[in-house]
Enzyme design. Structure first.
Site: not given
Length: 321
Positions: A48, A117, A153
């Site tokens: 990430e 994200k 994530c």
């Protein structure tokens, strides 16, 4: 129409980026891709926000830094015209005036896809809602004949609620075959068990194998332990990378009647006191190294705490520093 693949090799680049060192981080991407190419991999995955380093905090709000990250990604994209592995790498990305925590897919000399994200953590050490915009839920990315879901994530961490979208469910419903999850997950005692239980829940819900790639290294008060892993759809461990050290490992997946399956290497992982000690050593080494300090100065009283600090310092830096 892309031909369906029956084998798919993914190189996991569990590496140690430096916050702000865009050129150095991009160099690490190139080195990982070279290893992946030597292994005959289809795809190399990095963690990430790797291009920026994680967590970049307010640095990502600077337009010059945003531009530097974009320029590095565009250069890496051009280099994929050589026919080698595709690249999935995390980077800050500005689109239509909004700043996103993104993962870009680089292949055939271009930025072939971008995924943002969706669920931004805003607790503990995380304050991503302050700096990033919430991305839209998207379907999988087609990579060499395989539909790869890329939840980033936090997109796998919490159950669906008014605040959180179920990204894994969305990916499963839109045809994903494998989940590849880039992470910046800091170490805490018992964290490996928590990550595994979260991932088991997502595999159980989706029926899909999952690759969990975490970064390694120290950044200020945080230590990232790596310890990346992969799970088959039947919840068996497909691979386990070591903790507290860099590792570039290629996993070879095969399509079977029940979907994709891998039998990769399984490293032993430190836990409890040994893991805590390794975290202290790595955190100190990177704090000194990434800040350019020549070494450390210890005031030693002769007590147990002083002895422990001296041992950590020697293991992290060497006795001469």
């Amino acid at each position: 129409m892309t031909e369906r693949a029956d084998q798919f090799s993914i190189t996991l680049a569990q590496l140690n980026p430096t916050v702000g060192d865009v050129a150095g981080n991009a160099t690490k991407v190139r080195a990982a891709r070279a290893r992946a190419r030597a292994d005959g991999a289809d795809l190399v995955v990095l963690s990430e926000l790797f291009i920026a380093g994680y967590p970049p905090e307010d640095l990502v709000l600077k337009p010059a830094f945003q531009s530097a990250c974009r320029a590095a990604v565009e250069e890496l994209a051009r280099e994929t015209a050589d026919g080698g592995p595709a690249v999935l790498v995390g980077t800050p990305w500005v689109d239509d005036g909004k700043l996103y925590n993104a993962c870009v897919f680089l292949d055939e000399g271009r930025i072939a896809a971008i995924r943002y994200k969706v669920n931004l953590p805003n607790y503990g050490v995380f304050d991503e809602k302050r700096v990033f915009a919430r991305g839209p839920a998207s379907g999988p990315v087609a990579i060499r004949g395989v539909r790869v879901g890329v939840p980033i994530c936090e997109d796998t961490w919490l159950e669906e609620s008014a605040e959180y979208e179920n990204i894994v469910e969305c990916l499963a419903e839109t045809g994903a075959e494998i989940l590849v999850v880039p992470n910046g997950s800091p170490y805490a005692r018992g964290k490996a068990d928590i990550r595994l239980s979260v991932s088991v829940a997502r595999v159980t819900e989706s029926g899909l194998p999952l690759v969990y790639l975490n970064q390694v290294g120290g950044q200020d008060e945080l230590v990232f332990d790596g310890a990346s892993f992969a799970l088959n759809a039947d919840l068996s461990v497909a691979a386990q990378l070591p903790a507290f050290e860099e590792s570039i490992t290629t996993l070879r997946w095969k399509r079977e009647a029940g979907g994709w399956r891998c039998n990769g290497p399984v490293a032993s992982v430190l836990d409890d006191d040994k893991a805590d000690y390794a975290a202290c050593v790595l955190g100190l080494r990177d704090y000194v190294g990434k800040n350019g300090f020549p070494g450390v100065l210890l005031g030693v009283s002769g007590g147990i705490d002083s002895a422990l600090c001296a041992a950590i310092a020697v293991d992290a830096l060497g006795a001469d520093r």
